[in-house]
Design an enzyme around this catalytic site. Sequence first.
Site, PDB file in Angstrom:
ATOM      1  N   SER A  59      -6.749   6.128  -1.915  1.00 26.28           N
ATOM      2  CA  SER A  59      -7.342   5.085  -2.735  1.00 26.28           C
ATOM      3  C   SER A  59      -8.877   5.766  -2.519  1.00 26.28           C
ATOM      4  O   SER A  59      -9.223   6.821  -3.022  1.00 26.28           O
ATOM      5  CB  SER A  59      -7.165   3.803  -2.581  1.00 26.28           C
ATOM      6  OG  SER A  59      -7.805   2.974  -3.559  1.00 26.28           O
ATOM      7  N   ASP A  86       0.802   2.826 -10.777  1.00 26.06           N
ATOM      8  CA  ASP A  86      -0.530   2.318 -10.168  1.00 26.06           C
ATOM      9  C   ASP A  86      -1.473   1.556 -11.198  1.00 26.06           C
ATOM     10  O   ASP A  86      -1.936   2.322 -12.205  1.00 26.06           O
ATOM     11  CB  ASP A  86      -1.145   3.703  -9.511  1.00 26.06           C
ATOM     12  CG  ASP A  86      -2.021   3.275  -8.572  1.00 26.06           C
ATOM     13  OD1 ASP A  86      -2.937   2.126  -8.723  1.00 26.06           O
ATOM     14  OD2 ASP A  86      -2.342   4.083  -7.367  1.00 26.06           O
ATOM     15  N   HIS A 118       0.175   1.031  -6.395  1.00 23.19           N
ATOM     16  CA  HIS A 118      -0.879   1.221  -5.448  1.00 23.19           C
ATOM     17  C   HIS A 118      -0.435   1.265  -3.884  1.00 23.19           C
ATOM     18  O   HIS A 118      -0.834   0.316  -3.145  1.00 23.19           O
ATOM     19  CB  HIS A 118      -2.088   0.311  -5.707  1.00 23.19           C
ATOM     20  CG  HIS A 118      -3.552   1.163  -4.992  1.00 23.19           C
ATOM     21  ND1 HIS A 118      -4.027   2.269  -5.590  1.00 23.19           N
ATOM     22  CD2 HIS A 118      -4.441   0.989  -4.227  1.00 23.19           C
ATOM     23  CE1 HIS A 118      -4.856   2.630  -4.901  1.00 23.19           C
ATOM     24  NE2 HIS A 118      -5.261   1.636  -4.261  1.00 23.19           N
TER      25      HIS A 118
END
Length: 428
Positions: free
Chosen positions: A292, A377, A406
């Site tokens: 991320s 995601d 995610h």
Amino acid sequence: MKRCLLLLVLISTRLVAQPAERLVKLVVTPDHTDWLYKTGEPVRFTITAYRENEPLKGTRLRYEVGPEKMPPTQTETITLSDKPLVVNGGTMKTAGFLRCVATVEIDGKEYRGMATAGFEPLTIKPTVADPADFQAFWEKAKADLAKIPVDARMTLLPERCTERTNVYHLSLQNINNSRFYGILCVPKKEGKYPAILRVPGAGVRPYGGMIAEAEKGFITLEVGIHGVPVTMDPAVYDNLSRGPLNGYQAANLDDPDRYYYKRVYLGCVRAVDFLAAMPQYDGQNLGITGGSQGGALSIITAGLDSRVRWLAAYYPALCDVTGYLNGRAGGWPHLFAGDNLAFNNKPDRIRTTGYYDVVNFARLVKVPGYYSWGYNDETCPPTSMYAAYNVIPGAKQLELYRDTGHWTYPEQTEKATTWLLTQLTTGR
């Protein structure tokens, strides 16, 4: 108390965990097994709802279809039968991703499932501007950093040390009279070792360090980015995240020299400065990894610093953030979407993003990289990630887990970790 704190630290430093099982499951699948389509080619989504592994029937289900993160182009609410629901999702005329989201409500709880079809994603091009002085801006920033002594301060953490590894709380001098903190793990046995820098996902938290990797014969450094020690009580970080660090992703976005991430990006270079100067470092093999925000920082640091020889990045954030200004999804932190749009849609703020977007660092990455993400995601939309991935000139390997959002499967992180450790130990 120390044991509880350490447990919280270890939990908080993992990549986003796989979602917990739920009573009702909604399974959405495209009609191509690879989830890939040519532009103009129609896609059909099949939706099946299960409770205790039995198909639901007689339940109202709502579905929406549209480009990811954009308003849906079609919606419908139907009553489920004992057969799967097939939805004609249409197509896309340009490269991107078309998403089908299904929801049901049972006993007051909402359950959700989705699938995202990719339309020629390897042809997606960035929308973010590439400033003419981008490299000059960062070369000057690095030169300014180099004038500042590293001033490394190491504090042994005896409660975290093992028979084979010393664990330290590390503090380094950074720009603007700030510090950069992390957890350093060093094998006790004399020798020369490869090094790994782990950069963090978004948020404010303590860190546990990469002790397991150090046990295998690696120097490891896991850093925080906010200029505060990373061994404090978790409540301190909660207060910071709700207070002065709330919304840090947009702090001073109107000025490239003052934007929050300038100190962060240079702090990662400073971490490389420290690792590269360690007497235990083998002098050649340094890798970086994260997910991320950490995926973004992995690419950024590799683009800024040639001493990084390998990177493994999961679902990188901060990619092509201006996508929303061009009619498609942009990357986290979604600076130009929703409530953020009115505040940030100004020339000076848009200009600043060009100096900090992952896309423009990706153009500089010439070292081998392992990348991994999923099509579902919603935090880091795949359109944004492909915009960065597609401009990387270096050797690159993309491992897709299409149904993931995610988060990562254990097998996914194991494979990426094995890849990185293998590169570091073989030098290939």
